[in-house]
Design a protein around this motif. Structure first.
Motif, PDB file in Angstrom:
ATOM      1  N   ALA A 241       0.867  -1.189   0.000  1.00 19.98           N
ATOM      2  CA  ALA A 241       0.000   0.000   0.000  1.00 19.98           C
ATOM      3  C   ALA A 241       0.898   1.231   0.000  1.00 19.98           C
ATOM      4  O   ALA A 241       1.776   1.370   0.845  1.00 19.98           O
ATOM      5  N   ILE A 242       0.688   2.116  -0.971  1.00 20.22           N
ATOM      6  CA  ILE A 242       1.406   3.387  -1.000  1.00 20.22           C
ATOM      7  C   ILE A 242       0.420   4.428  -0.482  1.00 20.22           C
ATOM      8  O   ILE A 242      -0.549   4.769  -1.169  1.00 20.22           O
ATOM      9  N   ALA A 243       0.627   4.867   0.742  1.00 20.70           N
ATOM     10  CA  ALA A 243      -0.396   5.690   1.388  1.00 20.70           C
ATOM     11  C   ALA A 243       0.198   6.895   2.099  1.00 20.70           C
ATOM     12  O   ALA A 243       1.310   6.858   2.625  1.00 20.70           O
ATOM     13  N   ASN A 244      -0.565   7.962   2.065  1.00 18.43           N
ATOM     14  CA  ASN A 244      -0.338   9.163   2.864  1.00 18.43           C
ATOM     15  C   ASN A 244      -1.592   9.995   2.634  1.00 18.43           C
ATOM     16  O   ASN A 244      -1.962  10.234   1.475  1.00 18.43           O
ATOM     17  N   HIS A 245      -2.245  10.395   3.713  1.00 17.30           N
ATOM     18  CA  HIS A 245      -3.511  11.115   3.519  1.00 17.30           C
ATOM     19  C   HIS A 245      -3.275  12.524   3.005  1.00 17.30           C
ATOM     20  O   HIS A 245      -4.222  13.202   2.612  1.00 17.30           O
TER      21      HIS A 245
END
Ligand code: ADP
Ligand code: MG
Length: 249
Positions: free
Chosen positions: A6-10
């Motif tokens: 998962a490549i995530a950053n809000h």
């Protein structure tokens, strides 16, 4: 076993989509079997790799439980597209039983067909991102070197701890990607701060600020095809080599 990342950053605009498109294409160039999932209602990943939008998108599968609609980009590279309908999906799924496991269940029957599955998360910490973290073996966080890491970053690492405890005990923060790096005092301060906070999780390779990375999606091309000699291509090439070393040891 396939790696599901998962490549995530809000935070928006940190390079999630650019990283998924670039790393995914380069892994495919190495002969890895790659599936990319666009989970953002903006569908930037979809439009950056496909010239025409497919009719079936991840939205239909999340709602119905029917098989993910896989579209072929080129040899070794597949994508599940997104659409604007994803904007309302969290509300629609909010009262489902085991609502955090919907994506994990959709990936289960197909994951062995791939070496890498990369999930391009939306810029929020809602149910879609929770589904991505529940389905993944690793979390990678892209962070821009244009601003010091904010309090919001702690929210993301807190969510990761919650997911680890309740939904997916084996997920780990296995990568921090420094993006939009410049030879400036600010970028150097940000890099230093990230390396002291996250240690070896931070990749050695930094992605420099590079206009070709912003241009490539306008032509529905990956960075290696669009501008093979650009700094963007070189940096993502070197990052992807680091990822393969890290994930396949
Ligand atoms: P996110 O998915 O986190 O919102 P994007 O990958 O869409 O972020 O990047 C935001 C914008 O910045 C896009 O227009 C993209 O083309 C551009 N961009 C991303 N990485 C770089 C970079 N290293 N140098 C210059 N522009 C970049
Ligand atoms: Mg994006």
């Amino acid at each position: 076993m396939s790696k599901i990342i998962a490549i995530a950053n809000h935070k928006g605009g940190v390079g999630k989509t650019t990283s998924v498109a670039s790393i995914g294409s380069i892994l495919a160039n190495y002969g890895k079997r790659v599936l990319l999932l666009d989970l953002d209602a903006q569908a930037n990943l979809t439009s950056s790799l496909l010239a025409t939008e497919p009719e079936e998108t991840v939205y239909n599968s999340l709602r119905s439980g029917n098989a993910l609609p896989i579209a072929r980009v080129r040899d070794n590279l597949d994508i599940v597209a997104s659409s604007l309908e994803m904007a309302g999906v969290e509300l629609e799924l909010s009262s489902r039983m085991s609502r955090e496991f919907i994506l994990k269940d959709l990936l289960e029957p197909i994951q062995e067909n791939y070496d890498y599955i990369l999930l391009d998360c939306p810029p929020s910490l809602g149910l879609v991102t929770l589904n991505a973290l529940t389905a993944s073996t690793s979390l990678y966080i892209p962070l821009t070197a244009e601003a010091l890491p904010s309090k919001g970053l702690k929210m993301l690492t807190d969510i990761l701890q919650m997911v680890k405890k309740r939904l997916n005990p084996t997920i780990a923060l296995d990568g921090v990607i420094i993006t939009r790096w410049e030879n400036s005092k600010l970028s150097k301060m940000v890099e230093e701060k990230l390396r002291s906070s996250f240690g070896t999780a931070v990749f050695n390779t930094k992605i420099r600020k590079n206009v070709s990375l912003a241009e490539a999606p306008l032509f529905s091309k990956d960075i290696i095809t669009y501008a093979p000699d650009s700094n963007g291509a070189k940096d993502y090439q070197s990052l992807t080599e680091e990822i393969m070393t890290r994930e396949e040891k």
